[in-house]
Scaffold this active site. Sequence first.
Site, PDB file in Angstrom:
ATOM      1  N   HIS A  72       0.839  -1.203   0.000  1.00 21.48           N
ATOM      2  CA  HIS A  72       0.000   0.000   0.000  1.00 21.48           C
ATOM      3  C   HIS A  72       0.870   1.247   0.000  1.00 21.48           C
ATOM      4  O   HIS A  72       1.833   1.332   0.739  1.00 21.48           O
ATOM      5  CB  HIS A  72      -0.907   0.017   1.235  1.00 21.48           C
ATOM      6  N   TYR A 201      -9.248   5.436   7.011  1.00 18.83           N
ATOM      7  CA  TYR A 201      -9.397   5.821   8.421  1.00 18.83           C
ATOM      8  C   TYR A 201     -10.463   6.917   8.449  1.00 18.83           C
ATOM      9  O   TYR A 201     -10.268   7.979   7.848  1.00 18.83           O
ATOM     10  CB  TYR A 201      -8.093   6.377   8.973  1.00 18.83           C
ATOM     11  N   PRO A 292      -4.343   0.347  18.542  1.00 26.35           N
ATOM     12  CA  PRO A 292      -4.082  -0.126  17.175  1.00 26.35           C
ATOM     13  C   PRO A 292      -4.199   0.936  16.084  1.00 26.35           C
ATOM     14  O   PRO A 292      -3.862   0.663  14.934  1.00 26.35           O
ATOM     15  CB  PRO A 292      -5.146  -1.213  16.965  1.00 26.35           C
ATOM     16  N   LYS A 296       1.083   0.025  14.977  1.00 29.21           N
ATOM     17  CA  LYS A 296       2.497  -0.086  15.343  1.00 29.21           C
ATOM     18  C   LYS A 296       2.853  -1.324  16.180  1.00 29.21           C
ATOM     19  O   LYS A 296       4.034  -1.652  16.329  1.00 29.21           O
ATOM     20  CB  LYS A 296       2.928   1.154  16.142  1.00 29.21           C
ATOM     21  N   TYR A 384       3.879   6.746   9.950  1.00 31.64           N
ATOM     22  CA  TYR A 384       3.105   5.549   9.590  1.00 31.64           C
ATOM     23  C   TYR A 384       4.006   4.489   8.953  1.00 31.64           C
ATOM     24  O   TYR A 384       3.895   3.299   9.260  1.00 31.64           O
ATOM     25  CB  TYR A 384       1.964   5.936   8.645  1.00 31.64           C
TER      26      TYR A 384
END
Length: 391
Positions: A72, A201, A292, A296, A384
Amino acid sequence: MRTRVAIIGAGPAGLLLSQLLHDRGIDAVLLEARDRAYCEGRQRAGMLEQATVDVLREAGAANRLDREGLVHHGIHLRFAGRDRHIDFPSRTGGRSVTVYGQTEIVKDLIAKRVAEGARMYFDAPVTAIEGIDGDAPRVRFLRDGVEEVLECDLVAGCDGFHGVSRGAIPADVLKIHERVHPFAWLGILADVAPSTDDLIYAYNERGFALHSMRSRAVSRLYLQVDPDADLADWPDERIWAELRERLALPGWTLDEGPIRERSITPMRSFVAEPMSFGRLFLAGDAAHIVPPTGAKGLNLAMADVRVLARACEEFFLAGSRAGLDGYSDACLRRVWRAEQFSYWMTTLLHARGDADAFERRCQEAQLAYLADSDAAMATLAENYVGYTWAD
Ligand code: APR
Ligand code: PHB
């Protein structure tokens, strides 16, 4: 029984350590409380940083990951009827992330360890760890209900948040930092092709939602729920209706399918310092938990183990304790970076029932800034994909 490194726990941390030590010719024994099927069946997160993919390749455990993992290049941030795609490679010097279930990593590592004849015992709960402040630690465990002793040089506590290792560090040495967040995630695994290319998200006044995936045919979705929520109150139709509402975007539809698995996970931030004492070294969830939202947890566990394997190599093959002595500080720097990032993502994206209008408006302003500012998107992207230090 005797070995050099006693590894407690067959989660991703313990299994990867077992493999990396084997590859360096360092003898180790792994003790796991549960049976193999239980370890291979647990559903957990599945977002891998590049460094995690790299260490699995180094361990020779990435054949299926390389075939089936989904690369991704960004995430979608969705709120207030807007969808902002945040591209990673253009903001991080070309880095991306890979979706591959933690469950699959555990299966791959166990299969490899078994094939290589590793000394790995399931149904073997550790009951006590002794002598870590001396040169000859001893680990007591049960096999077929009978107590046995494993003598070793080092103990690797990879036994997760509920394990016994952390408790072996004297209470006056151990410092615990903790936040229990006022929400939980209801996660489902559904047999339906993902309705998105990259993860979504979503912030909504009704609560957070996340659209992730496990393969081209299996979707993984999450909903923010109350910490005391009961699965019995969440029939399929309610779950899908809530997901539709929270993920809504004009012109976009969420495809639905049979729900194969469901669970509710509380959210916690937790760090135990130091991560080592004498000859005991904690790795993964035994030492730290992140909510979550930032994906990580698994990556931190793998990063700890990379450092620990290198330190063991220095200790056993070059006779230096420097790596072991620096282990805790080296890990905690990364852990606190990830703790702060996960905490930030969590407060940014979750709806708090107790927030007043001022706090809500600040949260909305922060989301809008993130969707508009290149600097803000770069901050999210570099964390990220896994922040790395210049040194
Ligand atoms: N003796 C032996 N094994 C034990 C004991 C004990 N007394 N107590 C716990 N264990 C085992 C558990 O049964 C489990 O299989 O230790 C293992 C710990 O595995 P994980 O919980 O998966 O922890 P870790 O390897 O650190 O992986 C971290 O898990 O929760 C996620 O987000 C987190 O992805 C991250 C990953
Ligand atoms: C998952 O796919 O399980 C997942 C992905 C991203 C997260 C959390 C979980 O932030």
